[in-house]
Write a protein that holds these residues in place. Sequence first.
Motif, PDB file in Angstrom:
ATOM      1  N   GLN A  13       0.824  -1.207   0.000  1.00  0.00           N
ATOM      2  CA  GLN A  13       0.000   0.000   0.000  1.00  0.00           C
ATOM      3  C   GLN A  13       0.862   1.263   0.000  1.00  0.00           C
ATOM      4  O   GLN A  13       0.503   2.267  -0.619  1.00  0.00           O
ATOM      5  N   VAL A  14       2.004   1.237   0.679  1.00  0.00           N
ATOM      6  CA  VAL A  14       2.922   2.386   0.657  1.00  0.00           C
ATOM      7  C   VAL A  14       3.371   2.661  -0.776  1.00  0.00           C
ATOM      8  O   VAL A  14       3.369   3.808  -1.228  1.00  0.00           O
ATOM      9  N   LEU A  15       3.743   1.617  -1.504  1.00  0.00           N
ATOM     10  CA  LEU A  15       4.175   1.794  -2.891  1.00  0.00           C
ATOM     11  C   LEU A  15       3.037   2.335  -3.743  1.00  0.00           C
ATOM     12  O   LEU A  15       3.233   3.265  -4.528  1.00  0.00           O
ATOM     13  N   VAL A  16       1.854   1.795  -3.581  1.00  0.00           N
ATOM     14  CA  VAL A  16       0.692   2.253  -4.352  1.00  0.00           C
ATOM     15  C   VAL A  16       0.375   3.713  -4.029  1.00  0.00           C
ATOM     16  O   VAL A  16       0.166   4.527  -4.932  1.00  0.00           O
ATOM     17  N   ASP A  17       0.367   4.052  -2.756  1.00  0.00           N
ATOM     18  CA  ASP A  17      -0.026   5.402  -2.338  1.00  0.00           C
ATOM     19  C   ASP A  17       1.022   6.470  -2.641  1.00  0.00           C
ATOM     20  O   ASP A  17       0.673   7.604  -2.955  1.00  0.00           O
ATOM     21  N   HIS A  18       2.290   6.118  -2.526  1.00  0.00           N
ATOM     22  CA  HIS A  18       3.363   7.115  -2.638  1.00  0.00           C
ATOM     23  C   HIS A  18       4.192   7.002  -3.917  1.00  0.00           C
ATOM     24  O   HIS A  18       5.009   7.884  -4.197  1.00  0.00           O
ATOM     25  N   GLY A  19       4.017   5.917  -4.646  1.00  0.00           N
ATOM     26  CA  GLY A  19       4.742   5.750  -5.899  1.00  0.00           C
ATOM     27  C   GLY A  19       6.182   5.302  -5.728  1.00  0.00           C
ATOM     28  O   GLY A  19       6.886   5.095  -6.709  1.00  0.00           O
ATOM     29  N   GLU A  20       6.611   5.126  -4.479  1.00  0.00           N
ATOM     30  CA  GLU A  20       7.955   4.635  -4.212  1.00  0.00           C
ATOM     31  C   GLU A  20       8.002   4.061  -2.800  1.00  0.00           C
ATOM     32  O   GLU A  20       7.124   4.339  -1.983  1.00  0.00           O
ATOM     33  N   PRO A  25      10.680  -3.569   6.454  1.00  0.00           N
ATOM     34  CA  PRO A  25      11.625  -3.198   7.517  1.00  0.00           C
ATOM     35  C   PRO A  25      13.018  -3.814   7.348  1.00  0.00           C
ATOM     36  O   PRO A  25      14.026  -3.147   7.585  1.00  0.00           O
ATOM     37  N   ILE A  26      13.105  -5.069   6.905  1.00  0.00           N
ATOM     38  CA  ILE A  26      14.422  -5.691   6.699  1.00  0.00           C
ATOM     39  C   ILE A  26      15.207  -4.979   5.598  1.00  0.00           C
ATOM     40  O   ILE A  26      16.415  -4.853   5.664  1.00  0.00           O
ATOM     41  N   ASP A  27      14.501  -4.481   4.579  1.00  0.00           N
ATOM     42  CA  ASP A  27      15.163  -3.741   3.499  1.00  0.00           C
ATOM     43  C   ASP A  27      15.759  -2.447   4.038  1.00  0.00           C
ATOM     44  O   ASP A  27      16.895  -2.095   3.714  1.00  0.00           O
ATOM     45  N   VAL A  28      14.985  -1.752   4.851  1.00  0.00           N
ATOM     46  CA  VAL A  28      15.451  -0.493   5.438  1.00  0.00           C
ATOM     47  C   VAL A  28      16.678  -0.754   6.310  1.00  0.00           C
ATOM     48  O   VAL A  28      17.689  -0.045   6.213  1.00  0.00           O
ATOM     49  N   THR A  29      16.618  -1.801   7.129  1.00  0.00           N
ATOM     50  CA  THR A  29      17.745  -2.159   7.996  1.00  0.00           C
ATOM     51  C   THR A  29      18.985  -2.496   7.186  1.00  0.00           C
ATOM     52  O   THR A  29      20.091  -2.051   7.509  1.00  0.00           O
ATOM     53  N   ASP A  30      18.818  -3.272   6.113  1.00  0.00           N
ATOM     54  CA  ASP A  30      19.961  -3.720   5.312  1.00  0.00           C
ATOM     55  C   ASP A  30      20.458  -2.660   4.332  1.00  0.00           C
ATOM     56  O   ASP A  30      21.573  -2.781   3.813  1.00  0.00           O
ATOM     57  N   GLY A  31      19.656  -1.644   4.043  1.00  0.00           N
ATOM     58  CA  GLY A  31      20.081  -0.574   3.157  1.00  0.00           C
ATOM     59  C   GLY A  31      19.852  -0.842   1.687  1.00  0.00           C
ATOM     60  O   GLY A  31      20.399  -0.139   0.834  1.00  0.00           O
ATOM     61  N   PHE A  32      19.052  -1.854   1.369  1.00  0.00           N
ATOM     62  CA  PHE A  32      18.708  -2.162  -0.021  1.00  0.00           C
ATOM     63  C   PHE A  32      17.408  -2.942  -0.035  1.00  0.00           C
ATOM     64  O   PHE A  32      17.001  -3.509   0.985  1.00  0.00           O
ATOM     65  N   VAL A  33      16.757  -2.979  -1.196  1.00  0.00           N
ATOM     66  CA  VAL A  33      15.513  -3.727  -1.353  1.00  0.00           C
ATOM     67  C   VAL A  33      15.868  -5.129  -1.844  1.00  0.00           C
ATOM     68  O   VAL A  33      16.518  -5.295  -2.875  1.00  0.00           O
ATOM     69  N   HIS A  34      15.439  -6.134  -1.080  1.00  0.00           N
ATOM     70  CA  HIS A  34      15.681  -7.544  -1.408  1.00  0.00           C
ATOM     71  C   HIS A  34      14.723  -8.014  -2.494  1.00  0.00           C
ATOM     72  O   HIS A  34      13.523  -7.749  -2.418  1.00  0.00           O
ATOM     73  N   PHE A  35      15.250  -8.748  -3.454  1.00  0.00           N
ATOM     74  CA  PHE A  35      14.455  -9.385  -4.492  1.00  0.00           C
ATOM     75  C   PHE A  35      14.862 -10.843  -4.597  1.00  0.00           C
ATOM     76  O   PHE A  35      15.880 -11.253  -4.049  1.00  0.00           O
ATOM     77  N   SER A  36      14.081 -11.604  -5.340  1.00  0.00           N
ATOM     78  CA  SER A  36      14.381 -13.006  -5.619  1.00  0.00           C
ATOM     79  C   SER A  36      14.205 -13.254  -7.109  1.00  0.00           C
ATOM     80  O   SER A  36      13.405 -12.583  -7.764  1.00  0.00           O
ATOM     81  N   THR A  37      14.911 -14.259  -7.606  1.00  0.00           N
ATOM     82  CA  THR A  37      14.658 -14.737  -8.957  1.00  0.00           C
ATOM     83  C   THR A  37      13.453 -15.670  -8.914  1.00  0.00           C
ATOM     84  O   THR A  37      12.975 -16.039  -7.836  1.00  0.00           O
ATOM     85  N   ALA A  38      13.002 -16.095 -10.070  1.00  0.00           N
ATOM     86  CA  ALA A  38      11.890 -17.043 -10.120  1.00  0.00           C
ATOM     87  C   ALA A  38      12.244 -18.322  -9.360  1.00  0.00           C
ATOM     88  O   ALA A  38      11.416 -18.871  -8.633  1.00  0.00           O
ATOM     89  N   ARG A  85      18.417   1.605  -4.268  1.00  0.00           N
ATOM     90  CA  ARG A  85      17.668   2.852  -4.384  1.00  0.00           C
ATOM     91  C   ARG A  85      16.235   2.530  -4.038  1.00  0.00           C
ATOM     92  O   ARG A  85      15.870   1.365  -3.881  1.00  0.00           O
ATOM     93  N   LYS A  86      15.404   3.569  -3.917  1.00  0.00           N
ATOM     94  CA  LYS A  86      13.990   3.310  -3.666  1.00  0.00           C
ATOM     95  C   LYS A  86      13.387   2.583  -4.858  1.00  0.00           C
ATOM     96  O   LYS A  86      13.741   2.848  -6.008  1.00  0.00           O
ATOM     97  N   MET A  87      12.487   1.679  -4.559  1.00  0.00           N
ATOM     98  CA  MET A  87      11.737   1.005  -5.608  1.00  0.00           C
ATOM     99  C   MET A  87      10.592   1.930  -6.023  1.00  0.00           C
ATOM    100  O   MET A  87       9.904   2.493  -5.174  1.00  0.00           O
ATOM    101  N   GLN A  88      10.420   2.100  -7.303  1.00  0.00           N
ATOM    102  CA  GLN A  88       9.399   2.991  -7.852  1.00  0.00           C
ATOM    103  C   GLN A  88       8.229   2.170  -8.409  1.00  0.00           C
ATOM    104  O   GLN A  88       8.427   1.082  -8.944  1.00  0.00           O
ATOM    105  N   MET A  89       7.040   2.725  -8.320  1.00  0.00           N
ATOM    106  CA  MET A  89       5.879   2.065  -8.932  1.00  0.00           C
ATOM    107  C   MET A  89       6.117   1.903 -10.435  1.00  0.00           C
ATOM    108  O   MET A  89       5.686   0.911 -11.024  1.00  0.00           O
ATOM    109  N   ALA A  90       6.832   2.838 -11.028  1.00  0.00           N
ATOM    110  CA  ALA A  90       7.137   2.759 -12.460  1.00  0.00           C
ATOM    111  C   ALA A  90       8.018   1.551 -12.795  1.00  0.00           C
ATOM    112  O   ALA A  90       8.071   1.129 -13.952  1.00  0.00           O
ATOM    113  N   ASP A  91       8.711   0.981 -11.797  1.00  0.00           N
ATOM    114  CA  ASP A  91       9.543  -0.213 -12.007  1.00  0.00           C
ATOM    115  C   ASP A  91       8.703  -1.476 -12.154  1.00  0.00           C
ATOM    116  O   ASP A  91       9.177  -2.483 -12.686  1.00  0.00           O
TER     117      ASP A  91
END
Length: 112
Positions: A13-20, A25-38, A85-91
Motif C-alpha cells: 500500500q505504501v508503494l501504491v499510495d506514494h509511488g515509491e 523493515p528488513i530492506d530499510v535495515t539492510d540498506g537495499f531492497v531484497h528481491f528473488s529470482t523465479a 535505491r527506492k523502488m518505484q511504482m514505475a519499475d
Amino acid sequence: MLIYKIFRAPEWQVLVDHGETTGAPIDVTDGFVHFSTAAQAAETAAKHFTAEEGLTLVALEADALGDALKWEVSRGGALFPHLYRKMQMADVLWHKPLPLVDGSHQFPEDIV
C-alpha cells in the motif's frame, strides 16, 4: 530477466499510495531492497512469510534497474538481486496476489 518482490499488504500500500518505497523493515535495515529470482521466490516465501496471508507478488525487469541493482551472495551462497535505491511504482511490470492455500503460497504458474 524478471525478478520478484513479495510485499505484505501495508508495504504494498505504501508503494501504491506514494509511488515509491524503501521496502520492508528488513530492506530499510539492510540498506537495499531484497528481491528473488523465479527459482528463489518460493523458498523466500517459505522462509520469510510462513503462513502470512494477504501478500502481493511484484515483478520487475532486472535490466531496467541499471547500476542500482547488484547481484550479491546471500542464502546458501546463491546470488540474489538487491536494489540500492527506492523502488518505484514505475519499475513494476505486474503484480498479483500470492494466496496461501493449505499452508503454502501459490505462485503463478509462469514463475515456478
